[in-house]
Scaffold this motif. Structure first.
Motif, PDB file in Angstrom:
ATOM      1  N   LEU A   1      -8.412  -0.195   3.983  1.00 10.54           N
ATOM      2  CA  LEU A   1      -7.811   0.747   3.029  1.00 10.54           C
ATOM      3  C   LEU A   1      -8.592   0.779   1.716  1.00 10.54           C
ATOM      4  O   LEU A   1      -8.775   1.832   1.106  1.00 10.54           O
TER       5      LEU A   1
ATOM      6  N   TYR B   1      -6.106  -4.307   4.662  1.00  9.89           N
ATOM      7  CA  TYR B   1      -6.249  -3.979   3.234  1.00  9.89           C
ATOM      8  C   TYR B   1      -7.717  -3.662   2.918  1.00  9.89           C
ATOM      9  O   TYR B   1      -8.008  -2.793   2.102  1.00  9.89           O
TER      10      TYR B   1
ATOM     11  N   LEU C   1      -5.996  -2.507  -4.075  1.00 12.64           N
ATOM     12  CA  LEU C   1      -6.253  -2.875  -2.672  1.00 12.64           C
ATOM     13  C   LEU C   1      -7.299  -3.985  -2.591  1.00 12.64           C
ATOM     14  O   LEU C   1      -7.187  -4.902  -1.783  1.00 12.64           O
TER      15      LEU C   1
ATOM     16  N   PRO D   1       0.826  -1.226   0.000  1.00  9.51           N
ATOM     17  CA  PRO D   1       0.000   0.000   0.000  1.00  9.51           C
ATOM     18  C   PRO D   1       0.854   1.269   0.000  1.00  9.51           C
ATOM     19  O   PRO D   1       0.511   2.253  -0.653  1.00  9.51           O
TER      20      PRO D   1
END
Ligand code: HEM
Length: 198
Positions: free
Chosen positions: A85, A82, A42, A18
């Motif tokens: 995000l 993840y 992502l 990321p």
């Protein structure tokens, strides 16, 4: 107990992607729509980490090495990170934090509802992934954590809805998921002696 270096290696390997993608987006290296590329990368990261996490138990049972299990929780928590995000990138770059557009968005992209269900499942697993919840929930903890296969199904459906025209990549993830699920079925486990050993 000393924290093994390779476990730290897993941490760095998961954390670096990321950050690298954000750096690329910052340097305008992700094309004309960096926000969408970030959301996609992502999202794919969530699915891959889910599959990697699910492969830890079969790998441990086939190889007998306990190290696979030692990183399973960390990988599961990275999968959730993840997902957070992915959701945050969607809210910022696609929705533009304009909550009044959420209704229109859900009509335009109904696959988001499937993704949201998967996200809620991951949230439930992440908050109960600690030793305290494991002790408190007892036998129910295992049942709850079998939800991971439902989450995998939701993630695959979510992706299928998005990539409808090009199924090649989706089929690879779906086949790996089906194989991992098959390896957990008692009749299959009975046929592979090492799988039933522990
Ligand atoms: C509230 C939760 C979620 C929202 C709002 C959301 C939203 C999105 C959006 C907007 C896209 C991009 C669609 C496009 O390219 O046009 C996407 C892609 C994707 N998402 Fe999600 N998602 C969520 C949860 C999840 C979860 C839980 C998973 C996995 C288990 C997941 C896996 C993926 C995958 C694999 C892709 C496709 C990436 C690609 O095509 O390269 N998403 N998601």
């Amino acid at each position: 107990m000393r924290y093994p270096v390779w476990r730290f290696g897993v941490f760095v390997a998961a954390a670096v992607w990321p950050l690298l993608w954000l750096y690329e987006a910052w340097n305008l290296a992700l094309g004309p729509d960096p926000g969408k590329v970030l959301v996609d990368r992502l999202g794919l990261g969530v699915l891959i980490l889910l599959l990697v996490t699910l492969s830890m138990t079969p790998l441990q049972k086939l190889s007998g090495w306990a190290g696979w299990i030692a990183v399973r929780r960390q990988l599961g928590l990275w999968c959730f990170t993840y997902a957070v995000l992915h959701l945050a990138a969607y809210c910022v770059f696609i929705l533009g934090l304009d909550w009044s557009q959420l209704g229109v968005e859900l009509l335009k992209r109904p696959y988001i509802i499937v993704g949201a269900l998967g996200f809620m499942g991951l949230l439930a697993l992440a908050v109960t992934s600690n030793r305290y919840s494991q002790r408190r929930l007892g036998a129910r903890w295992k049942k709850l954590h079998r939800l991971v296969y439902v989450i995998l199904g939701l993630g695959l459906l979510h992706m299928l809805w998005i990539v409808r025209a090009d199924l090649k990549e989706w089929a690879i993830y779906a086949s790996i998921g089906a194989l991992l699920l098959m390896l957990r079925l008692p009749p299959v486990m009975r046929r592979i002696p090492r799988l039933t050993a522990k």
